[in-house]
Design an enzyme around this catalytic site. Structure first.
Site, PDB file in Angstrom:
ATOM      1  N   ASP A 142      50.988  34.277  40.816  1.00  0.00           N
ATOM      2  CA  ASP A 142      50.075  34.564  39.708  1.00  0.00           C
ATOM      3  C   ASP A 142      49.616  33.210  39.158  1.00  0.00           C
ATOM      4  O   ASP A 142      50.375  32.500  38.502  1.00  0.00           O
ATOM      5  CB  ASP A 142      50.797  35.396  38.633  1.00  0.00           C
ATOM      6  CG  ASP A 142      49.866  35.791  37.485  1.00  0.00           C
ATOM      7  OD1 ASP A 142      48.853  35.099  37.275  1.00  0.00           O
ATOM      8  OD2 ASP A 142      50.172  36.778  36.791  1.00  0.00           O
ATOM      9  N   LYS A 160      41.034  35.732  31.898  1.00  0.00           N
ATOM     10  CA  LYS A 160      41.442  34.519  31.203  1.00  0.00           C
ATOM     11  C   LYS A 160      40.512  33.348  31.534  1.00  0.00           C
ATOM     12  O   LYS A 160      39.328  33.439  31.303  1.00  0.00           O
ATOM     13  CB  LYS A 160      42.907  34.237  31.543  1.00  0.00           C
ATOM     14  CG  LYS A 160      43.821  35.466  31.382  1.00  0.00           C
ATOM     15  CD  LYS A 160      43.829  35.944  29.966  1.00  0.00           C
ATOM     16  CE  LYS A 160      44.677  37.137  29.621  1.00  0.00           C
ATOM     17  NZ  LYS A 160      44.773  38.254  30.500  1.00  0.00           N
ATOM     18  N   TYR A 189      54.504  37.704  32.245  1.00  0.00           N
ATOM     19  CA  TYR A 189      53.660  38.407  31.274  1.00  0.00           C
ATOM     20  C   TYR A 189      54.238  39.811  31.075  1.00  0.00           C
ATOM     21  O   TYR A 189      54.650  40.464  32.043  1.00  0.00           O
ATOM     22  CB  TYR A 189      52.217  38.466  31.800  1.00  0.00           C
ATOM     23  CG  TYR A 189      51.374  39.464  31.044  1.00  0.00           C
ATOM     24  CD1 TYR A 189      51.225  39.366  29.666  1.00  0.00           C
ATOM     25  CD2 TYR A 189      50.759  40.529  31.691  1.00  0.00           C
ATOM     26  CE1 TYR A 189      50.483  40.301  28.957  1.00  0.00           C
ATOM     27  CE2 TYR A 189      50.011  41.465  30.996  1.00  0.00           C
ATOM     28  CZ  TYR A 189      49.883  41.342  29.621  1.00  0.00           C
ATOM     29  OH  TYR A 189      49.160  42.274  28.913  1.00  0.00           O
ATOM     30  N   ARG A 221      32.208  51.428  45.449  1.00  0.00           N
ATOM     31  CA  ARG A 221      33.669  51.233  45.364  1.00  0.00           C
ATOM     32  C   ARG A 221      34.158  50.420  46.559  1.00  0.00           C
ATOM     33  O   ARG A 221      35.036  49.584  46.451  1.00  0.00           O
ATOM     34  CB  ARG A 221      34.396  52.580  45.271  1.00  0.00           C
ATOM     35  CG  ARG A 221      35.919  52.455  45.399  1.00  0.00           C
ATOM     36  CD  ARG A 221      36.708  53.674  44.911  1.00  0.00           C
ATOM     37  NE  ARG A 221      36.093  54.937  45.240  1.00  0.00           N
ATOM     38  CZ  ARG A 221      36.088  55.503  46.468  1.00  0.00           C
ATOM     39  NH1 ARG A 221      36.663  54.883  47.477  1.00  0.00           N
ATOM     40  NH2 ARG A 221      35.498  56.662  46.663  1.00  0.00           N
TER      41      ARG A 221
HETATM   42  O1  P1T Z   1      45.142  41.753  31.107  1.00  0.00           O
HETATM   43  P1  P1T Z   1      44.925  41.769  32.600  1.00  0.00           P
HETATM   44  O2  P1T Z   1      43.591  41.256  33.015  1.00  0.00           O
HETATM   45  O3  P1T Z   1      45.273  43.071  33.220  1.00  0.00           O
HETATM   46  O4  P1T Z   1      45.939  40.668  33.229  1.00  0.00           O
HETATM   47  C1  P1T Z   1      47.318  40.799  33.182  1.00  0.00           C
HETATM   48  C2  P1T Z   1      47.975  39.446  33.259  1.00  0.00           C
HETATM   49  C3  P1T Z   1      48.512  39.013  34.458  1.00  0.00           C
HETATM   50  N1  P1T Z   1      49.120  37.810  34.575  1.00  0.00           N
HETATM   51  C4  P1T Z   1      49.200  36.969  33.534  1.00  0.00           C
HETATM   52  C5  P1T Z   1      49.887  35.656  33.700  1.00  0.00           C
HETATM   53  C6  P1T Z   1      48.669  37.328  32.307  1.00  0.00           C
HETATM   54  O5  P1T Z   1      48.771  36.465  31.286  1.00  0.00           O
HETATM   55  C7  P1T Z   1      48.046  38.593  32.143  1.00  0.00           C
HETATM   56  C8  P1T Z   1      47.497  39.059  30.833  1.00  0.00           C
HETATM   57  N2  P1T Z   1      48.009  38.365  29.735  1.00  0.00           N
HETATM   58  C9  P1T Z   1      47.687  38.592  28.429  1.00  0.00           C
HETATM   59  C10 P1T Z   1      46.848  39.544  28.012  1.00  0.00           C
HETATM   60  C11 P1T Z   1      48.344  37.700  27.447  1.00  0.00           C
HETATM   61  O6  P1T Z   1      47.923  37.615  26.279  1.00  0.00           O
HETATM   62  O7  P1T Z   1      49.312  37.023  27.837  1.00  0.00           O
END
Ligand code: P1T
Length: 390
Positions: free
Chosen positions: A175, A200, A103, A50
């Site tokens: 972000d 992503k 998001y 961790r």
């Molecule tokens: O899903 P996660 O890995 O927890 O990430 C969150 C997140 C944070 N910032 C942005 C700009 C994002 O697009 C996302 C996650 N977005 C999607 C799942 C979506 O379909 O837009």
């Protein structure tokens, strides 16, 4: 890799050396949860997974190098990265200024996790710098900047916003999920931290959920690393390996995502069934000039409004064959979704309406398939949308 190489080289090599034991050119996946100590407290750099893990460390170093930072931290998801960042740097009574378009899950963290904890957020359209300044309060601690935004693809001026925030001693976290370090380097533009959903583009193959933070500030890194370990939202070694593997082709994939999105956005804009296209690469985009200045390409994400509202949008999504109707983005396969119903359902309907996230707003993530096939797929689906409208 000591020398600062080009991003394409860093994506393949940064944080990784051939394994000293076997010579393996790929980073070993070290699954061990704990590490032998030569004596109590006398370990070789790792004591418990961790707190730190060799595979995770390779990924963290690679991410730091790609963003031009000195410290990388990997997390179990983008949401875990954001929550850890907010808990590391804000206390009850502090205030956050965030963009108006986020998001849905990021909005939910600010609204349903941080607000009950006593950290309030003001959302503002940051393309209006005067409105941004007016939103700042004496207790403002952090600016949360998502650009390009999800799903409206607004672009905010990172350099100008960081200058205004820094003059007041306020931290800025960007972000960078939509742009990736290939297209946008927020730390070089003045941001203190960059955050990613590595789920992503960075992983790029829709088979990992992960997150990351990068900074060049030693003090911030110390606070973030303490909370990474204390809160414990870390990724497993296999997921770290998968993201490292994906990163090796990030620059190649981004080139194709951008080329295809540019072509499809222009084509959609000329289509009679399409009311409006949001894509920073179009001259019609309100922040096109900022995008050209601060990004080396407008990205692979497009949103557009189909005429005929929800029935037309549903017909369109029901007709596509190559695009997959699914949440998420940034993978090699093209995805299509309805933000109002899917990714942004956690945003109150009135706020969605105000932002333009209408029932007819469709978001697409352009993959790496042949552009002509993607266009044909959308053409057939837009025909179906036309039939659903009349
Ligand atoms: O899903 P996660 O890995 O927890 O990430 C969150 C997140 C944070 N910032 C942005 C700009 C994002 O697009 C996302 C996650 N977005 C999607 C799942 C979506 O379909 O837009």
């Amino acid at each position: 890799m000591e020398r600062r190489a080009h991003l394409d080289t860093l994506a393949v090599h940064a944080g990784q050396e051939p394994d000293p034991v076997s010579g393996a050119v790929m980073q070993p996946i070290v699954l061990a949860s704990t590490f032998a100590q030569d004596g109590p407290g006398n370990h070789r750099g790792f004591d418990y997974s961790r707190s730190g893990n060799p595979t995770r460390q390779a990924l963290e170093k690679c991410l730091a190098a790609l963003e031009g930072g000195t410290h990388g931290l990997a997390f179990g998801s983008g949401c875990a990265a954001m929550t850890t960042l907010l808990h590391s740097l804000t206390r009850p009574g502090d205030h956050v200024v965030a963009g108006d378009d986020l998001y849905g899950g990021s909005f939910r963290i600010l609204d349903k996790v941080m607000k009950p904890y006593g950290v309030l957020t003001t959302q503002v359209d940051m393309s209006d710098l005067k409105a941004f300044e007016a939103a700042i309060r004496p207790e403002t601690r952090l600016v949360w900047l998502e650009t390009p935004t999800n799903p409206m693809l607004k672009v905010f001026d990172i350099e100008a916003i960081c200058a205004l925030a820094r003059a007041r001693g306020i931290l800025v976290a960007v972000d960078n999920t939509f742009a990736t370090p290939c297209l946008q380097q927020p730390l070089a533009l003045g941001a203190h931290m960059v955050m990613h959903s590595t789920t992503k583009y960075l992983n790029g193959h829709s088979d990992v959920v992960g997150g990351a933070i990068v900074t060049a500030d030693d003090g911030l890194a110390e606070a973030l690393r303490f909370h990474q370990n204390a809160m414990g939202a870390v990724p497993g070694p296999f997921d770290c390996y998968m993201v490292l593997r994906g990163l090796k082709t990030l620059h190649l994939r981004m080139e194709r995502h951008v080329r295809t999105a540019n072509a499809i956005a222009s084509w959609l804009e000329a289509h009679p069934q399409v009311e409006k296209v949001h894509y920073p690469g179009l001259a019609s985009h309100p922040q096109h000039a900022i995008a050209r200045r601060q990004m080396s390409g407008p990205g692979g994400m497009i949103s557009f409004v189909v005429k005929g509202g929800l029935p037309a949008a549903r017909a369109l999504l029901g007709t596509v064959e190559i695009f997959v109707c699914a949440e998420s983005l940034g993978g090699v396969e093209s995805l299509i979704e309805l933000p109002a119903v899917m990714t942004h359902g956690s945003i109150p309907a009135a706020q969605r309406q105000e932002l333009g996230i209408s029932d007819g707003l469709i978001r697409i993530s352009c993959g790496v398939e042949a552009e002509a096939d993607l266009r044909d797929d959308l053409a057939r689906a837009l025909d179906a949308a036309t039939r659903a409208t009349v």
